[in-house]
Motif scaffolding. Structure first.
Motif, PDB file in Angstrom:
ATOM      1  N   ARG A 268       0.815  -1.200   0.000  1.00 48.38           N
ATOM      2  CA  ARG A 268       0.000   0.000   0.000  1.00 48.38           C
ATOM      3  C   ARG A 268       0.855   1.259   0.000  1.00 48.38           C
ATOM      4  NH1 ARG A 268       0.584  -1.995   4.922  1.00 48.38           N
ATOM      5  NH2 ARG A 268       0.207  -0.771   6.777  1.00 48.38           N
ATOM      6  N   ASP A 272      -2.080   5.554   2.058  1.00 50.05           N
ATOM      7  CA  ASP A 272      -2.844   4.498   2.747  1.00 50.05           C
ATOM      8  C   ASP A 272      -2.333   4.291   4.168  1.00 50.05           C
ATOM      9  OD1 ASP A 272      -4.600   3.906   0.756  1.00 50.05           O
ATOM     10  OD2 ASP A 272      -3.376   2.337  -0.132  1.00 50.05           O
ATOM     11  N   THR A 284      -4.696  -3.293   4.997  1.00 55.29           N
ATOM     12  CA  THR A 284      -5.599  -2.652   4.050  1.00 55.29           C
ATOM     13  C   THR A 284      -6.589  -3.657   3.455  1.00 55.29           C
ATOM     14  OG1 THR A 284      -5.665  -1.584   1.872  1.00 55.29           O
ATOM     15  CG2 THR A 284      -3.802  -3.012   2.291  1.00 55.29           C
TER      16      THR A 284
END
Ligand SMILES: NC(=O)c1ccc[n+]([C@@H]2O[C@H](COP(=O)([O-])OP(=O)(O)OC[C@H]3O[C@@H](n4cnc5c(N)ncnc54)[C@H](O)[C@@H]3O)[C@@H](O)[C@H]2O)c1
Ligand SMILES: [Zn+2]
Ligand SMILES: [Zn+2]
Length: 385
Positions: A268, A272, A284
């Motif tokens: 990510r 994020d 995530t």
């Protein structure tokens, strides 16, 4: 005996620990001949799942029966067996329904109906944190196998260890994704993740008669492995809009089935990671979101990749609008393993061609490092005690 012991994140050591011994009449002690490192071990290695005290790791292992508890009649000293990674009693409410991963008897301390973050988990797993029973795992010279009248399966002599080892986890796991999503023949199946689990799912999709199998990843060498070992069409998620690509290959509709074989540790962005802090989240659901977008209306999504947390902004509206079926959980190894042994006996599938590294147990810390950091084109590490 020597064993791979987790101490703290990024700190695996090969150490001398106490030999396991029979604790219950239904136990056997196994002399481990081969054991593998799983993507799930990396969640502990990277600190995503907490483990407060040292633990012998490993839930993918096979070996030869060394000692047999007094209640065991199905196994004898010298038998060569593979062992499912969940620990199940075979007789409780859930075991009786073919749901061994929810066994009510194997995880006394931390079992419960809620499935919370740090309590009320499911049945026990070998070598997989105190929350999952705190059992010593099989990345070791010996391992105690509870309920040995339920889990272990004898394997035909004609197979080498490497040909059958993955019956313990990743083969039934990949199969679960395909089975749960109802793949029966003619489907387009898109598998996110070309690690060991994703590769197994791709192989199983073909055996079940899929018309088209797509393998998606961000690592070129793993995509290359998918095309070579699973004969899949590959898509590099970093190089294109993967969702649009899948739609363009399926008359604009999307794949009949999407399988998430990545989980919460998907790569990510920094943005994020910043959002993680804001939402008090770890990891995530980006890959799951891609699956939900890339699957066709009325289609099915199987989530094999592990998620350990709740997440904000979960797209329940999209799931409703598209009328999707979602399946997830630990693989039901005990339920599927006998059918999958017959696939091997009938030469319908080959498993060992994903192994890239064979190491002595003493080099396990190096194995963890290269598997985690995707060095040396590592896809699957098999350790020999
Ligand atoms: N449900 C079960 O019973 C079960 C059993 C075994 C493993 N697992 C889980 O399955 C997952 C995969 O296991 P594995 O052994 O294959 O691990 P792995 O870490 O080797 O594979 C994950 C793959 O995902 C790829 N990836 C990362 N970010 C991506 C993205 N944004 N898009 C596409 N691909 C991306 C990685 O490059 C890697 O190839 C893990 O979460 C593991 O814990 C679940
Ligand atoms: Zn595993
Ligand atoms: Zn049970």
């Amino acid at each position: 005996m020597k064993a791979v012991v987790f101490h703290k994140p990024n700190d695996m050591r090969v150490e001398t620990v106490e030999d396991p011994s029979l604790k219950d009449p239904r136990d056997v002690i196994l002399k481990v001949t081969s054991t593998a490192i799983c993507g799930s071990d990396l969640h502990i290695y990277n600190g995503f799942f907490p483990q407060p005290k040292p633990l012998v790791m490993g839930h993918e292992f096979m070996g030869v029966v060394e000692e047999v508890g007094s209640a065991i009649t199905n196994l004898r000293r010298g038998d060569r067996v593979v062992v499912p990674f969940p620990i199940a009693c075979g007789a409780c409410f859930f075991c009786a329904q073919g749901l061994p991963v929810h066994c009510e008897n194997s995880n006394h301390k931390h079992y419960g109906p809620e499935g919370g973050l740090l309590d009320q988990k499911g049945g026990a797993l070998f070598g997989y944190t105190d929350l999952y029973g705190g059992y010593m795992g099989g990345q070791a010279e010996y391992v105690r196998v509870p309920y040995a009248d339920v889990g272990p399966r004898k394997v035909p002599d004609r197979f080498s260890d490497e040909e059958v080892l993955f019956l313990t986890d990743i083969f039934p796991t990949g199969f679960s994704g395909v089975e749960w999503a109802g793949v029966k023949g003619g489907e387009t199946v898109a598998v996110f993740g070309c690690g060991p689990v994703g590769l197994m799912a791709q192989k199983c999709a073909w055996v079940r008669g899929a018309k088209r199998v797509l393998g998606l990843d961000i690592e070129p060498y793993r995509l290359e492995m998918a095309s070579r070992s699973a004969n899949s069409e590959t898509i590099n998620v970093k190089e294109c809009d993967a969702v649009e690509m899948i739609r363009s290959l399926t008359d604009g509709r999307g794949a009949d089935v999407c399988i998430d074989a990545v989980g919460m540790e998907a790569e990510r962005s920094l943005l994020d990671k910043a959002k993680n802090v804001l939402h008090m989240e770890i990891g995530t659901i980006n890959v799951l979101k891609m699956c939900l977008s890339a699957v066709r209306r009325g289609g099915a999504v199987s989530i094999l990749g592990v998620y350990g947390m709740p997440y904000d902004n979960f797209p329940i509206g999209q799931i409703f609008d598209k009328g999707l079926s979602i399946y997830t959980g630990q693989a039901l190894v005990h339920r599927y393993i006998d059918e999958l042994i017959s696939w091997l006996e009938e030469d319908r599938i080959r498993l060992d061609d994903i192994i890239t590294h064979r190491l002595p147990l003493a080099e396990a810390p190096h194995g963890y490092e290269i598997f985690n950091e995707k060095k040396e084109n590592c896809v699957k590490v098999v350790l020999s005690p």
